[in-house]
Design an enzyme around this catalytic site. Structure first.
Site, PDB file in Angstrom:
ATOM      1  N   ASP A  75       0.853  -1.191   0.000  1.00  0.00           N
ATOM      2  CA  ASP A  75       0.000   0.000   0.000  1.00  0.00           C
ATOM      3  C   ASP A  75       0.886   1.238   0.000  1.00  0.00           C
ATOM      4  O   ASP A  75       1.993   1.214   0.558  1.00  0.00           O
ATOM      5  CB  ASP A  75      -0.919   0.023   1.224  1.00  0.00           C
ATOM      6  CG  ASP A  75      -1.975   1.096   1.108  1.00  0.00           C
ATOM      7  OD1 ASP A  75      -2.965   0.870   0.373  1.00  0.00           O
ATOM      8  OD2 ASP A  75      -1.828   2.169   1.716  1.00  0.00           O
ATOM      9  N   GLN A  76       0.399   2.277  -0.635  1.00  0.00           N
ATOM     10  CA  GLN A  76       1.193   3.510  -0.712  1.00  0.00           C
ATOM     11  C   GLN A  76       0.359   4.705  -0.249  1.00  0.00           C
ATOM     12  O   GLN A  76      -0.803   4.854  -0.639  1.00  0.00           O
ATOM     13  CB  GLN A  76       1.673   3.748  -2.142  1.00  0.00           C
ATOM     14  CG  GLN A  76       2.611   4.939  -2.279  1.00  0.00           C
ATOM     15  CD  GLN A  76       3.108   5.099  -3.707  1.00  0.00           C
ATOM     16  OE1 GLN A  76       2.396   5.610  -4.562  1.00  0.00           O
ATOM     17  NE2 GLN A  76       4.327   4.654  -3.969  1.00  0.00           N
TER      18      GLN A  76
END
Length: 204
Positions: A75-76
């Site tokens: 996830d970013q």
């Protein structure tokens, strides 16, 4: 450490075409399963905490469907002055994001989790890491930002720019220990995790 004699089932817990392309570079057979989780940040949650939590939740959700597999979750979260910057979704939102970020540094937190389903009940089943990337945006006028967005339409990208495409032209500087982290999957960190899980990249 689990035996590396047979490659375990490898699953990417993501619908991202960018992460799929990056993982393909490792030349390992893998599958894709999309996790069904709520990706909204918690109230008051630090950006790094959000990224790490969601990476782990994605991997765990898919691991429940695929016993004994190695599951990759990532996830970013992009941040400006500590505030999270989401995916713009629309041209207007993207232009507003780029206006706020021009001439300034944005920090991208790219969290990675490798869940080893062979380690049932083992607290070491999950390897997890956050890779930071510091990006300086060029101080460009509105008409250039607008033109860029109309050409590339990066409305599914946090920060409204694709560094692997024309978006590199609106960036001034990128600093990171892992050059693929900004695109969404830190391959240096991932290959380290896979090695720890017994995966060989070049044969025995």
């Amino acid at each position: 450490m689990p035996s590396s004699t047979a490659l375990p089932r490898l699953i990417l817990a993501s619908s991202s075409k960018y992460r799929k392309e990056l993982l393909s570079r490792l030349r390992l057979p893998f599958e894709i399963l999309v996790p069904a989780i709520d990706e909204a940040p918690h109230i008051g949650e630090a950006p790094e905490t959000t990224a790490l939590r969601l990476a782990k939740e994605k991997a765990f959700a898919v691991a429940q469907q695929a016993p004994n597999a190695l599951v990759i979750g990532s996830d970013q979260v992009a941040t400006l002055d500590g505030e999270q910057i989401g995916k713009p979704g629309t041209h207007a939102n993207a232009l507003e994001q780029l206006r706020k970020m021009r001439g300034r540094q944005v920090v991208f937190h790219t969290a990675l989790c490798l869940w080893d389903g062979r380690r049932k009940g083992d607290e070491k089943a999950a390897q997890i890491q956050n890779v930071q990337t510091f990006v300086m945006f060029r101080d460009l006028p509105d008409h250039e930002l607008d033109a860029y967005l109309r050409i590339e339409q990066p409305y599914d990208c946090a920060g409204s720019a694709k560094n692997e495409g024309l978006g590199i032209a609106i960036l001034e500087k990128i600093e990171s220990d892992d050059p693929t982290a900004l695109t969404g999957l830190p391959l240096i960190a991932l290959t380290t995790m896979l090695r720890h899980a017994g995966v060989s990249f070049f044969g025995e």
